[in-house]
Scaffold this motif. Sequence first.
Motif, PDB file in Angstrom:
ATOM      1  N   ASP A   1       0.814  -1.207   0.000  1.00 27.03           N
ATOM      2  CA  ASP A   1       0.000   0.000   0.000  1.00 27.03           C
ATOM      3  C   ASP A   1       0.853   1.265   0.000  1.00 27.03           C
ATOM      4  OD1 ASP A   1      -2.820   0.943   0.126  1.00 27.03           O
ATOM      5  OD2 ASP A   1      -2.160   1.892   1.982  1.00 27.03           O
ATOM      6  N   VAL A   2       2.092   1.164   0.462  1.00 27.45           N
ATOM      7  CA  VAL A   2       3.011   2.308   0.502  1.00 27.45           C
ATOM      8  C   VAL A   2       3.434   2.721  -0.907  1.00 27.45           C
ATOM      9  CG1 VAL A   2       5.145   3.201   1.562  1.00 27.45           C
ATOM     10  CG2 VAL A   2       3.742   1.558   2.789  1.00 27.45           C
ATOM     11  N   THR A   3       3.093   1.904  -1.907  1.00 25.55           N
ATOM     12  CA  THR A   3       3.323   2.297  -3.298  1.00 25.55           C
ATOM     13  C   THR A   3       2.655   3.642  -3.596  1.00 25.55           C
ATOM     14  OG1 THR A   3       3.510  -0.009  -4.010  1.00 25.55           O
ATOM     15  CG2 THR A   3       2.994   1.591  -5.713  1.00 25.55           C
ATOM     16  N   VAL A   4       1.570   3.961  -2.908  1.00 25.71           N
ATOM     17  CA  VAL A   4       0.938   5.274  -3.072  1.00 25.71           C
ATOM     18  C   VAL A   4       1.942   6.377  -2.770  1.00 25.71           C
ATOM     19  CG1 VAL A   4      -0.842   6.846  -2.197  1.00 25.71           C
ATOM     20  CG2 VAL A   4      -1.377   4.418  -2.531  1.00 25.71           C
ATOM     21  N   LEU A   5       2.672   6.240  -1.679  1.00 23.19           N
ATOM     22  CA  LEU A   5       3.668   7.244  -1.311  1.00 23.19           C
ATOM     23  C   LEU A   5       4.833   7.276  -2.300  1.00 23.19           C
ATOM     24  CD1 LEU A   5       4.060   7.172   2.591  1.00 23.19           C
ATOM     25  CD2 LEU A   5       3.483   9.135   1.166  1.00 23.19           C
ATOM     26  N   HIS A   6       5.328   6.098  -2.682  1.00 21.31           N
ATOM     27  CA  HIS A   6       6.433   6.057  -3.649  1.00 21.31           C
ATOM     28  C   HIS A   6       6.039   6.776  -4.939  1.00 21.31           C
ATOM     29  CE1 HIS A   6       8.694   3.449  -1.086  1.00 21.31           C
ATOM     30  NE2 HIS A   6       7.907   2.403  -1.234  1.00 21.31           N
ATOM     31  N   ALA A   7       4.864   6.457  -5.447  1.00 11.41           N
ATOM     32  CA  ALA A   7       4.415   7.048  -6.706  1.00 11.41           C
ATOM     33  C   ALA A   7       4.214   8.553  -6.567  1.00 11.41           C
ATOM     34  CB  ALA A   7       3.125   6.377  -7.165  1.00 11.41           C
ATOM     35  N   HIS A   8       3.556   8.972  -5.494  1.00  7.07           N
ATOM     36  CA  HIS A   8       3.246  10.388  -5.307  1.00  7.07           C
ATOM     37  C   HIS A   8       4.516  11.218  -5.142  1.00  7.07           C
ATOM     38  CE1 HIS A   8       0.410  13.631  -4.284  1.00  7.07           C
ATOM     39  NE2 HIS A   8       1.347  14.045  -3.448  1.00  7.07           N
ATOM     40  N   ILE A   9       5.439  10.731  -4.331  1.00  5.90           N
ATOM     41  CA  ILE A   9       6.679  11.476  -4.084  1.00  5.90           C
ATOM     42  C   ILE A   9       7.533  11.537  -5.344  1.00  5.90           C
ATOM     43  CG2 ILE A   9       8.870  11.399  -2.820  1.00  5.90           C
ATOM     44  CD1 ILE A   9       7.252  10.341  -0.401  1.00  5.90           C
TER      45      ILE A   9
ATOM     46  N   ILE B   1      11.418   2.781 -10.932  1.00  6.26           N
ATOM     47  CA  ILE B   1      10.140   3.162 -10.346  1.00  6.26           C
ATOM     48  C   ILE B   1       9.223   1.945 -10.311  1.00  6.26           C
ATOM     49  CG2 ILE B   1      10.273   5.575 -11.090  1.00  6.26           C
ATOM     50  CD1 ILE B   1       8.265   4.790 -13.337  1.00  6.26           C
ATOM     51  N   GLY B   2       8.170   2.030  -9.500  1.00  5.68           N
ATOM     52  CA  GLY B   2       7.201   0.940  -9.511  1.00  5.68           C
ATOM     53  C   GLY B   2       6.714   0.566  -8.141  1.00  5.68           C
ATOM     54  N   GLY B   3       6.340  -0.727  -8.017  1.00  4.37           N
ATOM     55  CA  GLY B   3       5.783  -1.239  -6.776  1.00  4.37           C
ATOM     56  C   GLY B   3       4.616  -2.159  -7.062  1.00  4.37           C
ATOM     57  N   ASN B   4       3.606  -2.083  -6.226  1.00  3.35           N
ATOM     58  CA  ASN B   4       2.447  -2.958  -6.344  1.00  3.35           C
ATOM     59  C   ASN B   4       1.599  -2.562  -7.544  1.00  3.35           C
ATOM     60  OD1 ASN B   4      -0.674  -3.394  -5.368  1.00  3.35           O
ATOM     61  ND2 ASN B   4       0.663  -5.091  -4.814  1.00  3.35           N
ATOM     62  N   LEU B   5       1.344  -3.522  -8.432  1.00  8.70           N
ATOM     63  CA  LEU B   5       0.639  -3.236  -9.676  1.00  8.70           C
ATOM     64  C   LEU B   5      -0.770  -2.711  -9.431  1.00  8.70           C
ATOM     65  CD1 LEU B   5       0.529  -3.302 -12.770  1.00  8.70           C
ATOM     66  CD2 LEU B   5      -0.079  -5.743 -12.608  1.00  8.70           C
ATOM     67  N   SER B   6      -1.490  -3.317  -8.499  1.00 13.45           N
ATOM     68  CA  SER B   6      -2.853  -2.858  -8.211  1.00 13.45           C
ATOM     69  C   SER B   6      -2.879  -1.415  -7.721  1.00 13.45           C
ATOM     70  CB  SER B   6      -3.504  -3.768  -7.170  1.00 13.45           C
ATOM     71  OG  SER B   6      -3.644  -5.084  -7.634  1.00 13.45           O
ATOM     72  N   ILE B   7      -1.901  -1.045  -6.908  1.00 15.23           N
ATOM     73  CA  ILE B   7      -1.835   0.321  -6.393  1.00 15.23           C
ATOM     74  C   ILE B   7      -1.469   1.288  -7.506  1.00 15.23           C
ATOM     75  CG2 ILE B   7      -0.719   1.867  -4.750  1.00 15.23           C
ATOM     76  CD1 ILE B   7      -2.601  -0.168  -3.473  1.00 15.23           C
ATOM     77  N   ILE B   8      -0.531   0.895  -8.363  1.00 15.44           N
ATOM     78  CA  ILE B   8      -0.170   1.747  -9.500  1.00 15.44           C
ATOM     79  C   ILE B   8      -1.399   2.025 -10.353  1.00 15.44           C
ATOM     80  CG2 ILE B   8       1.137   1.812 -11.671  1.00 15.44           C
ATOM     81  CD1 ILE B   8       3.357   0.270 -10.193  1.00 15.44           C
ATOM     82  N   GLU B   9      -2.213   0.987 -10.561  1.00 19.42           N
ATOM     83  CA  GLU B   9      -3.440   1.169 -11.339  1.00 19.42           C
ATOM     84  C   GLU B   9      -4.458   2.026 -10.601  1.00 19.42           C
ATOM     85  OE1 GLU B   9      -4.634   0.120 -14.658  1.00 19.42           O
ATOM     86  OE2 GLU B   9      -2.508   0.583 -14.534  1.00 19.42           O
TER      87      GLU B   9
END
Length: 348
Positions: A151-159, A223-231
């Motif tokens: 779920d922290v993929t939200v932070l990675h993507a946003h930052i 870049i990246g992380g959890n696919l569902s979160i990226i979507e």
Amino acid sequence: MNRKSFLSSLITTGAVLSAGDSWSATPPPALSLPALQYQKPGNIPPYLKPGDTIGITSPAGYISLMEIRGSVQLMESWGFKVQIGRSVGKKDFTYGGTDAERAADLQQMLDNPEIKAVMCARGGYGLVRIIDLISFKSFVKQPKWVIGFSDVTVLHAHIHQNFGIATLHSKMCNSFPDDWTTAEPVQISTILSIRQALTGEDFKYTLAAAGANRSGRGQGQLIGGNLSIIESVAGTGSDIQTKGKILFVEDTGEYLYTIDRMFWSLKRRGKLSQLAGLVIGGFKLKPDDPGEEFGKTIEEIVMEKVSGYDYPVCFGFPVGHQRNNMAMKCGAAHILEVNAGGAALRSL
């Protein structure tokens, strides 16, 4: 007794673990390819030194004080101080406190100049509910490592998308074993990869060849992380731009058809067309329902979507909802090399 004193009373000091080698296999032979244009790395937060403070917060799911004791014990043995946030131990149904409480705790961690890294205690669900409540004004002036995955993929993507500051995709507090004397080598190496990344050690992950791999060499920001979160953040202010970058993805608890749908979405939105490389991590799948078999493997799903492109692709990378989940510096420049001998990803 304050929260840290209370926690310290629950644990005993363990032996300091020496740094191990990165997860590796036999390195692949060098590729005879022309040099690629260098891509400027992202803004790298200061690396940690002994005496620095790591803050622990729970911006998504609930976690108890007892459940983080192993991580606190180990990080203190590394020479770091630990500050436990107010969201740890709070519970609002599945969350680590209300939206307001979790946002306030994360905000305090990002704003406090004495805290040099922020580790999310666990994933679950909840960051998307508070991401727009967070001010990154102080964080941009004094960047620090933000640590976690799922779920922290939200932070990675946003930052990454908004500020270009590197973050650390890695295991979190709930993945640290309580008893290191019985921990498996892969658990130890993955946790130690967090320390290696936070202290600025160079690393290179290598793995054996996989039949579906596509050879090549790519260089760019990882870049990246959890696919569902990226979507889930597609089309929002946290949506990642992928041109010229090395994308890594992983997921858990999804059907094959759902994975196929998400990769079609990536392709249709142009996220796969101009990559420097693609890294496929662990995918823990739900079994197909009887009579509803999807008929394609993960490898077939991916290669169908990238068949018109020529960048390197590797499968089975040690990242995801699994024990061999190595630390990855999101936003930092990397080189991905894939050939018949295997694959290698190294930071620059």
